[in-house]
Design a protein around this motif. Structure first.
Motif, PDB file in Angstrom:
ATOM      1  N   PRO A 160       1.306  11.672   6.496  1.00  0.00           N
ATOM      2  CA  PRO A 160       2.316  12.732   6.362  1.00  0.00           C
ATOM      3  C   PRO A 160       2.573  13.100   4.904  1.00  0.00           C
ATOM      4  N   ARG A 161       3.194  14.255   4.710  1.00  0.00           N
ATOM      5  CA  ARG A 161       3.390  14.754   3.350  1.00  0.00           C
ATOM      6  C   ARG A 161       4.270  13.820   2.530  1.00  0.00           C
ATOM      7  N   HIS A 162       5.333  13.266   3.135  1.00  0.00           N
ATOM      8  CA  HIS A 162       6.228  12.420   2.346  1.00  0.00           C
ATOM      9  C   HIS A 162       5.541  11.120   1.921  1.00  0.00           C
ATOM     10  N   ILE A 163       4.491  10.716   2.660  1.00  0.00           N
ATOM     11  CA  ILE A 163       3.714   9.543   2.239  1.00  0.00           C
ATOM     12  C   ILE A 163       2.773   9.931   1.099  1.00  0.00           C
ATOM     13  N   ARG A 164       2.155  11.115   1.224  1.00  0.00           N
ATOM     14  CA  ARG A 164       1.237  11.574   0.170  1.00  0.00           C
ATOM     15  C   ARG A 164       1.968  11.815  -1.144  1.00  0.00           C
ATOM     16  N   GLN A 176       4.943  -4.991  -3.705  1.00  0.00           N
ATOM     17  CA  GLN A 176       5.493  -6.212  -4.266  1.00  0.00           C
ATOM     18  C   GLN A 176       6.476  -6.874  -3.301  1.00  0.00           C
ATOM     19  N   LYS A 177       7.227  -6.082  -2.579  1.00  0.00           N
ATOM     20  CA  LYS A 177       8.189  -6.628  -1.625  1.00  0.00           C
ATOM     21  C   LYS A 177       7.504  -7.412  -0.526  1.00  0.00           C
ATOM     22  N   TYR A 178       6.350  -6.919  -0.065  1.00  0.00           N
ATOM     23  CA  TYR A 178       5.642  -7.575   1.036  1.00  0.00           C
ATOM     24  C   TYR A 178       4.442  -8.401   0.550  1.00  0.00           C
ATOM     25  N   HIS A 179       4.356  -8.651  -0.759  1.00  0.00           N
ATOM     26  CA  HIS A 179       3.319  -9.510  -1.345  1.00  0.00           C
ATOM     27  C   HIS A 179       1.911  -9.006  -1.003  1.00  0.00           C
ATOM     28  N   ILE A 180       1.721  -7.697  -1.142  1.00  0.00           N
ATOM     29  CA  ILE A 180       0.419  -7.079  -0.885  1.00  0.00           C
ATOM     30  C   ILE A 180      -0.290  -6.857  -2.219  1.00  0.00           C
ATOM     31  N   ASP A 181      -1.430  -7.490  -2.382  1.00  0.00           N
ATOM     32  CA  ASP A 181      -2.254  -7.293  -3.571  1.00  0.00           C
ATOM     33  C   ASP A 181      -3.449  -6.423  -3.201  1.00  0.00           C
ATOM     34  N   ILE A 182      -3.776  -5.470  -4.064  1.00  0.00           N
ATOM     35  CA  ILE A 182      -4.888  -4.562  -3.773  1.00  0.00           C
ATOM     36  C   ILE A 182      -5.830  -4.505  -4.962  1.00  0.00           C
ATOM     37  N   GLU A 183      -7.091  -4.222  -4.663  1.00  0.00           N
ATOM     38  CA  GLU A 183      -8.106  -3.918  -5.668  1.00  0.00           C
ATOM     39  C   GLU A 183      -8.900  -2.731  -5.157  1.00  0.00           C
ATOM     40  N   GLY A 184      -9.320  -1.877  -6.078  1.00  0.00           N
ATOM     41  CA  GLY A 184     -10.125  -0.733  -5.680  1.00  0.00           C
ATOM     42  C   GLY A 184      -9.622   0.563  -6.282  1.00  0.00           C
ATOM     43  N   GLU A 185     -10.391   1.605  -6.065  1.00  0.00           N
ATOM     44  CA  GLU A 185     -10.080   2.921  -6.605  1.00  0.00           C
ATOM     45  C   GLU A 185      -9.374   3.773  -5.560  1.00  0.00           C
ATOM     46  N   GLU A 186      -8.277   4.412  -5.958  1.00  0.00           N
ATOM     47  CA  GLU A 186      -7.562   5.379  -5.114  1.00  0.00           C
ATOM     48  C   GLU A 186      -7.250   4.789  -3.741  1.00  0.00           C
ATOM     49  N   VAL A 187      -6.586   3.661  -3.729  1.00  0.00           N
ATOM     50  CA  VAL A 187      -6.209   3.010  -2.471  1.00  0.00           C
ATOM     51  C   VAL A 187      -5.092   3.816  -1.815  1.00  0.00           C
ATOM     52  N   PRO A 188      -5.208   4.133  -0.516  1.00  0.00           N
ATOM     53  CA  PRO A 188      -4.146   4.887   0.163  1.00  0.00           C
ATOM     54  C   PRO A 188      -2.793   4.177   0.106  1.00  0.00           C
ATOM     55  N   SER A 189      -1.743   4.957   0.220  1.00  0.00           N
ATOM     56  CA  SER A 189      -0.389   4.415   0.120  1.00  0.00           C
ATOM     57  C   SER A 189      -0.027   3.561   1.329  1.00  0.00           C
ATOM     58  N   VAL A 190       0.975   2.729   1.143  1.00  0.00           N
ATOM     59  CA  VAL A 190       1.489   1.893   2.228  1.00  0.00           C
ATOM     60  C   VAL A 190       2.300   2.759   3.194  1.00  0.00           C
ATOM     61  N   ARG A 195       4.854   5.342  13.538  1.00  0.00           N
ATOM     62  CA  ARG A 195       4.966   6.767  13.839  1.00  0.00           C
ATOM     63  C   ARG A 195       4.346   7.617  12.734  1.00  0.00           C
ATOM     64  N   ASP A 196       4.528   7.198  11.481  1.00  0.00           N
ATOM     65  CA  ASP A 196       3.955   7.955  10.373  1.00  0.00           C
ATOM     66  C   ASP A 196       2.435   7.828  10.305  1.00  0.00           C
ATOM     67  N   MET A 197       1.847   6.907  11.075  1.00  0.00           N
ATOM     68  CA  MET A 197       0.389   6.785  11.107  1.00  0.00           C
ATOM     69  C   MET A 197      -0.244   7.761  12.098  1.00  0.00           C
ATOM     70  N   LYS A 198       0.593   8.575  12.745  1.00  0.00           N
ATOM     71  CA  LYS A 198       0.128   9.622  13.669  1.00  0.00           C
ATOM     72  C   LYS A 198      -0.617   9.034  14.866  1.00  0.00           C
ATOM     73  N   LEU A 199      -0.053   7.981  15.431  1.00  0.00           N
ATOM     74  CA  LEU A 199      -0.646   7.370  16.624  1.00  0.00           C
ATOM     75  C   LEU A 199      -0.142   8.081  17.873  1.00  0.00           C
TER      76      LEU A 199
END
Length: 631
Positions: A160-164, A176-190, A195-199
Motif C-alpha cells: 500500500p501507499r502508506h507502506i511505500r 529494531q523493536k522486533y530484532h530484525i536484522d537485514i542485509e541486501g540492496e533495497e529491502v522492502p519495508s516491514v 491486511r496491508d499485505m493484500k491477502l
C-alpha cells in the motif's frame, strides 16, 4: 725428384684448402670457443665489472678526469658486451643458502611479533578457506553457458501507499523493536498486519481460525520480500512462523497464474517446496491443501498441490497429475526421480523454496539439489529458510541467489527464548528409568528424542510396559507406521512420541509442553531443532536434556554457552568445564565457530568439521538411503 714432387703436391693441397675455406665460410663466421673458456671469460668480466662498481662508489679518485676518461673508453669498448651481461645486484656476493637463512630469520622474527590471537585467527582462516565450497550452487547448464541473472524477477504485487511512503527512520525503528536484522540492496519495508499485505479474505479467515492475528517478526519482513519477487535467506528461531512466510507467496502466485490463464494438462508446477524429511513435507502439503480449499470455497480458482515423497503411492495422486499442476511439495530424492521420468516439468516454475536448507545440504542432498536446478528453463525466485544457518552455508547458498535479502530474527542458531532449558546429569544405565520421573513434570503430550533407532524402540517398549501410551517413529519404520504415529500423537490419542531426528526438523506440534532429550546430540544445531518442538507460537515449553560422561566435551561447552545466551540456569557440571574460548574473549576476538556456529569451540576443534573430513577420507556412505527413501 720425389721430394720436389711431394712438396709441390702439399703446396697445391694447401692452396686448394685455403680457396675452399674462403669460399665456404660466411662473412659473419665466429670461431668456436670451448664452454670452459667462455665461462672463464664471463666470470672475469663480471668480476671486473663488480670491482669497477666498488671503485666507482667508494674510490678516492672517483671524480678525477683520468678515471672518467678511462671509464668512458671502457664503456665505448665494451658497450655491446655489457648489453648481454646480466644485471648484478648488491647481494651478488652472498650465496643463495645464506640469503635463504636470512629470509627465514626475518619471517621467524615477524611471526614472533604476532599475538596469539592473530596466529589463531590466521590458522582458522586457512582452515575455512580449505573447506570452502568451490562449486557454485547452480545448474550445470547455467555454469557451462555462463548464464548469470543480474536482476530479481518482477511481480505484480506492490505494498500500500502508506507502506511505500514510510520513512527509513520509521522502518528502522520497527526492525529494531522486533530484532530484525537485514542485509541486501533495497529491502522492502516491514508490514505489521496481514491486511496491508493484500491477502484475499479466505486467507485472512484461515489465519484467524488458526489464532494468528498479527504477523511474527520473520513474517513482517519475510512476506513483503517474498511477495516482491526477491531471493531471500530467512533465519529465525524454531516456532516463529517460517512456514507461513514461504507458503503464502507461492499460493498467491499460483492463484494469480491460474486466474490469468488456467493451466492445461501437462503444465506446471508454478512453484515447489523442497523439504529434507517426509514428515515435514507432509505437514507443509497439508497446509497448502487447507488454504487452497478455503480459497476455492470462497469463489477463487482451484489451486492443485502434489505431494512427492518416498513411501507413498503416486498413483493415488494421478488426478492431480492429469490436470494442470500448481504446487509441488517434495523431498529431494523422489523429486529428482519424478523429473527424470518426466512425470512433470519445470518449464513454468518460477518459485523454489528449500525449507531447513542448511540441514538439507549437511545431509548430503547437494547433488540432488543441483540436478533439480538443471531442470529449470529460466530464472526462478529462490528462498532458503532455517533456524540454524552457519555463515559457511549462507555464503555457499548465495551462489544460487540474485541480489539476495538476508532476513535474520535473532542470532542464527540461537535457541528459542520461550523454552525453559533444564540440563540434568544422569548415568547411562539410569536414563530409561529416570524417564518416568521426568514425565511427571508436565501433562501430556510429551516428545522424547533419542540418537539411534534401537534406543527409540527400547524406550517405547519400556513405556508401554509401564502403562504409558507411546508411539515411535524412525527411518526404518514404514511410511504407514510413521504417519499413524504422527497423526495419533497430534490428535492426542497417544501421550508420548519417541523419535529420532526425523521429527526434529520443522514439524509443528502446537500443544507440546515438554521435550525430553534422552541423549545429547553430537551437534548443537540438532539440539536447537529438538528443543524447538515446544515453546511454539509464543507459548512456553520445557526441555529436559540428559547428559553424562558419554557426551563429548565440545558439545557440552556449546551447550554451556547456549544456556548462558538464553539466560538459562547452567548446572554445576557444565560450569566446572574449562572453557578454551575464554582466552579469545580476553583478546577481544568474538567467540564461536565459523563452520558450524557453535559458541563453545573454535573452528580448529569443530567436531562437525572433523566428522565430515573423516567421512570424505574414509569413503563412508551417506547415513540414509537415496532416491525416495529420505529420512
Amino acid at each position: 725428384m720425389e721430394a720436389s714432387n711431394h712438396q709441390d703436391n702439399a703446396s697445391k693441397r694447401e692452396r686448394k684448402r685455403e680457396q675452399q675455406d674462403d669460399f665456404d665460410l660466411p662473412d659473419d663466421y665466429v670461431p668456436y670457443v670451448p664452454l670452459a673458456k667462455r665461462r672463464a671469460d664471463m666470470f672475469s668480466k663480471l668480476s671486473a665489472k663488480k670491482v669497477g662498481y666498488d671503485l666507482g662508489d667508494y674510490g678516492s679518485d672517483q671524480g678525477s678526469p683520468s678515471n672518467r676518461r678511462t671509464k668512458g673508453n671502457e664503456s665505448d669498448q665494451d658497450e655491446e658486451n655489457e648489453k648481454s651481461l646480466p644485471i648484478i645486484g648488491p647481494r651478488s656476493g652472498i650465496s643463495l643458502i645464506e640469503q635463504s637463512v636470512e629470509i627465514r630469520k626475518a619471517q621467524f622474527s615477524a611471526e614472533e611479533q604476532k599475538t596469539d590471537a592473530q596466529k589463531a585467527l590466521e590458522e582458522e582462516a586457512k582452515i575455512l578457506a580449505a573447506v570452502k565450497e568451490r562449486k557454485q550452487l547452480a545448474s550445470a547448464e547455467e555454469i557451462s553457458k555462463g548464464i548469470v541473472y543480474r536482476d530479481p524477477i518482477k511481480t505484480t504485487w506492490t505494498p500500500p501507499r502508506h507502506i511505500r511512503e514510510m520513512s527509513e527512520e520509521a522502518t528502522l525503528a520497527v526492525r529494531q523493536k522486533y530484532h530484525i536484522d537485514i542485509e541486501g540492496e533495497e529491502v522492502p519495508s516491514v508490514i505489521k498486519n496481514f491486511r496491508d499485505m493484500k491477502l484475499p479474505r479466505p486467507i485472512l479467515d484461515y489465519l484467524k481460525n488458526k489464532g494468528i492475528k498479527i504477523p511474527t517478526p520473520i513474517q513482517m519482513q519475510g512476506l513483503p520480500v517474498a511477495f516482491s519477487g526477491r531471493d531471500m535467506i530467512g533465519i529465525a528461531f524454531t516456532g516463529s512462523g517460517k512456514t507461513l512466510s514461504f507458503t503464502l507467496p507461492l499460493i498467491m502466485r499460483a492463484l494469480e497464474e491460474e486466474t490469468k490463464m488456467p493451466l492445461a494438462k501437462g503444465e506446471g508446477p508454478i512453484g515447489m517446496i523442497v523439504c529434507p524429511s517426509r514428515e515435514l513435507a507432509r505437514q507443509t502439503y497439508d497446509g497448502f491443501v487447507g488454504i487452497a480449499d478455503l480459497l476455492h470455497k470462497g469463489g477463487y480458482a482451484q489451486v492443485k498441490t502434489l505431494l512427492c515423497m518416498g513411501g507413498i503411492n503416486m498413483q493415488d495422486q494421478a488426478s492431480v497429475l492429469q490436470g494442470g499442476l500448481h504446487i509441488v511439495v517434495a523431498t529431494p530424492g523422489r523429486l529428482q526421480d519424478m523429473l527424470a521420468k518426466k512425470k512433470f516439468n519445470l518449464d513454468l516454475c518460477t518459485y523454489m523454496c528449500m525449507d531447513e536448507a542448511d540441514r538439507m545440504l549437511d545431509m548430503g542432498f547437494e547433488e540432488e539439489v543441483r540436478t533439480i536446478l538443471s531442470y529449470f528453463k529460466h530464472q526462478r525466485q529462490t528462498i532458503l529458510y532455517s533456524a540454524t544457518m552457519p555463515k559457511k552455508i549462507q555464503d555457499f547458498a548465495r551462489s544460487a541467489l540474485v541480489k539476495p535479502c538476508i532476513v535474520n530474527v535473532g542470532r542464527a542458531g540461537a535457541a528459542n527464548l520461550d523454552v525453559i532449558q533444564e540440563v540434568e546429569y544422569v548415568k547411562q544405565e539410569a536414563k530409561i528409568v529416570y524417564l518416568l520421573e521426568c514425565l511427571q513434570k508436565t501433562p501430556p503430550p510429551v516428545l522424547i528424542f533419542a540418537e539411534n533407532k534401537n534406543d527409540v524402540d527400547d524406550i517405547q517398549e519400556y513405556l508401554l510396559l509401564k502403562g504409558v501410551e507411546a508411539v515411535a517413529i524412525h527411518g526404518s519404520k514404514t511410511q504407514e507406521e510413521r504417519e499413524y504415529a504422527i497423526n495419533a500423537f497430534k490428535s492426542y490419542q497417544k501421550d508420548v512420541l519417541v523419535a529420532t531426528d526425523v521429527a526434529s526438523k520443522g514439524l509443528d506440534f502446537a500443544e507440546i509442553h515438554h521435550v525430553i532429550l534422552f541423549d545429547m546430540p553430537k551437534e548443537i544445531e540438532d539440539y536447537v531443532h529438538r528443543i524447538g518442538r515446544t515453546g511454539r507460537s509464543g507459548k512456553t515449553g520445557v526441555a529436559t536434556t540428559f547428559i553424562n560422561m558419554n557426551s563429548s566435551e565440545q558439545i557440552l561447552l556449546d551447550l554451556k554457552h547456549l544456556l548462558r545466551e538464553a539466560k538459562q540456569k547452567v548446572p554445576p557440571v557444565l560450569e566446572a568445564l574449562e572453557d578454551p574460548t575464554e582466552k579469545f574473549k580476553d583478546m577481544g576476538v568474538a567467540g564461536g565457530c565459523g563452520y558450524c556456529g557453535g559458541l563453545g569451540h573454535r573452528v580448529t576443534e569443530c567436531p562437525k568439521l572433523e566428522q565430515q573430513q573423516k567421512t570424505k577420507t574414509g569413503g563412508m556412505s551417506r547415513p540414509y538411503e537415496r532416491a525416495g527413501n529420505e529420512m
